[in-house]
Design a protein around this motif. Structure first.
Motif, mmCIF file in Angstrom:
data_model
loop_
_atom_site.group_PDB
_atom_site.id
_atom_site.type_symbol
_atom_site.label_atom_id
_atom_site.label_comp_id
_atom_site.label_asym_id
_atom_site.label_seq_id
_atom_site.Cartn_x
_atom_site.Cartn_y
_atom_site.Cartn_z
ATOM 1 N N ALA A 16 0.830 -1.211 0.000
ATOM 2 C CA ALA A 16 0.000 0.000 0.000
ATOM 3 C C ALA A 16 0.863 1.259 0.000
ATOM 4 C CB ALA A 16 -0.924 -0.003 1.215
ATOM 5 N N ALA A 17 1.959 1.227 0.751
ATOM 6 C CA ALA A 17 2.860 2.381 0.774
ATOM 7 C C ALA A 17 3.483 2.610 -0.594
ATOM 8 C CB ALA A 17 3.944 2.166 1.822
ATOM 9 N N ALA A 18 3.877 1.521 -1.263
ATOM 10 C CA ALA A 18 4.454 1.643 -2.594
ATOM 11 C C ALA A 18 3.426 2.162 -3.596
ATOM 12 C CB ALA A 18 5.001 0.286 -3.054
ATOM 13 N N ALA A 19 2.223 1.631 -3.525
ATOM 14 C CA ALA A 19 1.170 2.047 -4.464
ATOM 15 C C ALA A 19 0.882 3.545 -4.344
ATOM 16 C CB ALA A 19 -0.102 1.246 -4.201
ATOM 17 N N ALA A 50 8.777 4.990 -4.127
ATOM 18 C CA ALA A 50 8.152 3.772 -3.601
ATOM 19 C C ALA A 50 9.092 3.035 -2.661
ATOM 20 C CB ALA A 50 7.730 2.871 -4.754
ATOM 21 N N GLU A 51 10.358 2.937 -3.049
ATOM 22 C CA GLU A 51 11.296 2.257 -2.142
ATOM 23 C C GLU A 51 11.488 3.056 -0.856
ATOM 24 O OE1 GLU A 51 15.883 0.793 -2.001
ATOM 25 O OE2 GLU A 51 14.750 0.332 -3.820
ATOM 26 N N THR A 52 11.567 4.370 -0.966
ATOM 27 C CA THR A 52 11.692 5.207 0.226
ATOM 28 C C THR A 52 10.520 4.971 1.173
ATOM 29 O OG1 THR A 52 12.956 6.914 -0.934
ATOM 30 C CG2 THR A 52 11.768 7.594 1.046
ATOM 31 N N ALA A 53 9.317 4.897 0.613
ATOM 32 C CA ALA A 53 8.116 4.700 1.433
ATOM 33 C C ALA A 53 8.135 3.337 2.123
ATOM 34 C CB ALA A 53 6.869 4.837 0.563
ATOM 35 N N MET A 54 8.537 2.306 1.401
ATOM 36 C CA MET A 54 8.581 0.967 2.006
ATOM 37 C C MET A 54 9.660 0.882 3.073
ATOM 38 S SD MET A 54 7.727 -1.740 -1.048
ATOM 39 C CE MET A 54 8.928 -1.157 -2.261
ATOM 40 N N ARG A 55 10.810 1.468 2.810
ATOM 41 C CA ARG A 55 11.886 1.437 3.808
ATOM 42 C C ARG A 55 11.467 2.164 5.078
ATOM 43 N NH1 ARG A 55 16.927 0.263 0.455
ATOM 44 N NH2 ARG A 55 18.165 0.603 2.322
#
Length: 263
Positions: A16-19, A50-55
């Motif tokens: 969801a964070a990536a989306a 997206a990677e920043t959000a997932m991390r």
């Protein structure tokens, strides 16, 4: 679908964070950077965001876990749990407006792939596995994933992202297999592996992969009853030359053919 693995629900949080970071940029005007001095390896603001959000979600919820990501490197790789992230697998498809890209989220536990998801937020699909089972969530509902039987190369549907990825002996081995198969389709990226798990196709053959290209897909393929290895039959965890099959009998025949190009 239910899984006994306690971290499976966190896959949805990360997806969801990536989306949220990706979808505002899909099929919109965006700048494309090239990561290679010679050749073309695109990256966009959507990949990086997206990677920043997932991390951020991982570091907030599980600060002791490690992370290996395509865009922002690695941290704490000696941890028991290491998340392996490819925020947009299939960036070439993404910048072309094609919905065959996906968000790859994998977890290694003590060095081995444990759970994984291939999410496609534009379509609203998720292919998830925990090595023992695999399942689909999307517009057509929820259902288990199961590979289909196919014991011969002649009856197989083969997918690969691009035939030009194979060079020298690799190309010879791959081309001999392609010439035998019933049907071949290109430019499938991570969707090819998902379609093996869904029982739609029979095999994927690729080379030059990185860990973040494949770790998330291993639990899905294996959970659906398939096999995924390198070309010598060893673990595919680190990428490189990868072959995935829905039927173990087909897999053995593919490995025999690929041996001449294996390194």
């Amino acid at each position: 679908m239910a899984s006994s693995h306690p971290l499976v629900p966190f896959l949805d949080t990360l997806s969801a964070a990536a989306a949220k970071a990706i979808l505002p940029h899909f099929r919109g005007g965006l700048d494309v950077e090239n990561k290679l001095a010679s050749g073309f390896d695109p990256v966009t603001i959507a990949d990086k965001a997206a990677e920043t959000a997932m991390r951020a979600e991982i570091n907030k919820t599980y600060p002791g876990h490690g992370i290996l990501g395509e865009e922002h490197g690695s941290e704490n790789l000696d941890a028991e749990y290491v998340w392996v992230l490819d925020p947009i697998d299939g960036t070439r498809a993404f910048i072309s407006g094609l919905p065959t890209w996906g968000v790859l989220i994998g977890l290694k536990t003590n060095g081995k792939p444990d759970i994984g998801m291939m999410g496609q937020p534009y379509i609203g699909e998720a292919f998830v596995g925990d090595c023992k089972s695999a399942w689909y969530e999307g517009p057509i509902g929820s259902r288990p994933l199961k590979t289909r039987p196919c014991d011969s190369i002649e009856n197989a549907i083969l997918l690969t992202t691009a035939p030009e990825m194979f060079k020298g002996a690799e190309a010879g081995a791959y081309n001999a297999i392609e010439a035998q198969t019933r049907l071949v389709r290109y430019s499938t990226d991570c969707y090819g592996y998902a379609m093996i798990a869904a029982g739609q196709v029979d095999c994927v053959i690729e080379t030059g992969l990185q860990a973040y290209d494949i770790v998330a897909l291993i639990p899905v393929i294996e959970g659906a009853g398939g096999v995924i290895t390198n070309w010598t039959g060893g673990p595919a965890t680190d990428g490189g030359q990868v072959v995935a099959s829905g039927d173990p009998r087909l897999h053995e025949k593919l490995l025999a053919k690929l041996a001449s190009g294996a390194v």
